[in-house]
Design an enzyme around this catalytic site. Structure first.
Site, PDB file in Angstrom:
ATOM      1  N   ARG A   1      28.648  18.474 -39.614  1.00 22.78           N
ATOM      2  CA  ARG A   1      27.694  18.368 -40.722  1.00 22.78           C
ATOM      3  C   ARG A   1      27.945  17.091 -41.530  1.00 22.78           C
ATOM      4  NH1 ARG A   1      26.281  23.305 -44.730  1.00 22.78           N
ATOM      5  NH2 ARG A   1      28.289  22.997 -45.733  1.00 22.78           N
TER       6      ARG A   1
ATOM      7  N   ARG B   1      27.769  35.963 -55.099  1.00 26.94           N
ATOM      8  CA  ARG B   1      28.817  35.995 -54.075  1.00 26.94           C
ATOM      9  C   ARG B   1      29.919  36.989 -54.441  1.00 26.94           C
ATOM     10  NH1 ARG B   1      27.893  30.078 -52.529  1.00 26.94           N
ATOM     11  NH2 ARG B   1      29.182  29.671 -50.713  1.00 26.94           N
TER      12      ARG B   1
HETATM   13  P1  AMP Z   1      27.733  26.348 -50.902  1.00 26.14           P
HETATM   14  O1  AMP Z   1      27.029  25.059 -50.824  1.00 26.14           O
HETATM   15  O2  AMP Z   1      26.817  27.500 -51.249  1.00 26.14           O
HETATM   16  O3  AMP Z   1      28.595  26.649 -49.703  1.00 26.14           O
HETATM   17  O4  AMP Z   1      28.738  26.250 -52.158  1.00 26.14           O
HETATM   18  C1  AMP Z   1      29.713  25.236 -52.225  1.00 26.14           C
HETATM   19  C2  AMP Z   1      30.807  25.631 -53.199  1.00 26.14           C
HETATM   20  O5  AMP Z   1      30.272  25.834 -54.520  1.00 26.14           O
HETATM   21  C3  AMP Z   1      31.519  26.941 -52.874  1.00 26.14           C
HETATM   22  O6  AMP Z   1      32.546  26.782 -51.891  1.00 26.14           O
HETATM   23  C4  AMP Z   1      32.094  27.297 -54.261  1.00 26.14           C
HETATM   24  O7  AMP Z   1      33.213  26.482 -54.584  1.00 26.14           O
HETATM   25  C5  AMP Z   1      30.954  26.897 -55.186  1.00 26.14           C
HETATM   26  N1  AMP Z   1      29.992  28.014 -55.338  1.00 26.14           N
HETATM   27  C6  AMP Z   1      28.698  28.043 -54.932  1.00 26.14           C
HETATM   28  N2  AMP Z   1      28.111  29.196 -55.251  1.00 26.14           N
HETATM   29  C7  AMP Z   1      29.060  29.935 -55.879  1.00 26.14           C
HETATM   30  C8  AMP Z   1      29.067  31.254 -56.430  1.00 26.14           C
HETATM   31  N3  AMP Z   1      27.987  32.041 -56.394  1.00 26.14           N
HETATM   32  N4  AMP Z   1      30.213  31.695 -57.011  1.00 26.14           N
HETATM   33  C9  AMP Z   1      31.311  30.902 -57.070  1.00 26.14           C
HETATM   34  N5  AMP Z   1      31.376  29.669 -56.536  1.00 26.14           N
HETATM   35  C10 AMP Z   1      30.262  29.177 -55.942  1.00 26.14           C
END
Ligand code: AMP
Length: 211
Positions: A125, A86
């Site tokens: 959701r 990301r």
């Molecule tokens: P997601 O389910 O992919 O939307 O991720 C949920 C949360 O996990 C995000 O809002 C971040 O707080 C953390 N997170 C997930 N992937 C990353 C990443 N590649 N880099 C930093 N934080 C992450």
């Protein structure tokens, strides 16, 4: 083949990754799922990452990159990366990591979804904290209202799906993650897919592209 699914929160990365995994031999690596699991189990990683995840902030690169390296271990098969990388340093770390295995990122699939659709999707959701399964009150309701089909546990709203947190996740996506797309476009591995249609139709576009 290594594939990255990229898109704003609520773009359907997790659902599309699950569909791909069920049809093809891929390992699904979702950093969001790994962080939520660590939080639920109150592991040292969960304690470090928890406050970032809850307020919709990105977890620092060093923690996130370490997590991915650990999760992949010596696995050398096909991976679907969901929610990682990301940031630019994460993307560089992934390239180096794959290079060491004589591999590369083959395709980046960007699920394009407007902010309005993201907000509509995330407000409805629901998730099951134990099984990690995701539902939607209108588009993908459970068989028994409010209960997980797999475990029967009560469904909940993810702490980071609260409207004020969603805004900050969207901002992070547009400001920090979006620039990665340009980089992948220049490399010729970016495929933009309309992520607003029916999940099955989106899946078919992804599959026909991968073929
Ligand atoms: P997601 O389910 O992919 O939307 O991720 C949920 C949360 O996990 C995000 O809002 C971040 O707080 C953390 N997170 C997930 N992937 C990353 C990443 N590649 N880099 C930093 N934080 C992450």
């Amino acid at each position: 083949m290594n594939i990255l699914l990229i898109g704003p929160p609520g773009a359907g990365k997790g659902s599309q990754a699950e569909k791909l995994v069920s049809q093809k031999a891929f390992k699904h690596l979702s950093t969001g799922d790994l962080f939520r699991k660590a939080l639920r189990e109150k592991t040292p990683l969960g304690l470090k990452a928890g406050s970032y995840v809850d307020r919709g902030a990105l977890v620092p690169d060093s923690i996130t990159i370490g997590l991915v390296e650990e999760a992949l271990g010596d696995f050398t098969g096909n991976v679907i990366f969901d929610g990682f990388p990301r940031t630019v340093p994460q993307s560089e770390a992934l390239d180096q990591f794959l290079q060491k295995r004589d591999q590369k990122l083959d395709h980046v699939i960007s699920l394009e979804v407007s902010d309005d659709v993201v907000l509509r999707r995330l407000t409805g959701r629901r998730w099951a904290p134990q099984s990690g399964k995701i539902y939607h009150v209108d588009f993908n309701p459970p068989k028994n209202s409010g209960k997980c089909d797999e475990t029967g546990e009560e469904l909940a709203i993810r702490s980071d799906d609260r409207p004020e947190v969603v805004q900050s996740r969207l901002k992070n996506f547009r400001e920090i993650t979006w620039p990665l797309l340009k980089h992948y476009k220049i490399r010729g591995i970016l495929k933009e897919v309309n992520g607003e249609g029916a999940p099955e139709k989106i899946f078919q576009s992804i599959v026909s592209f991968l073929k």
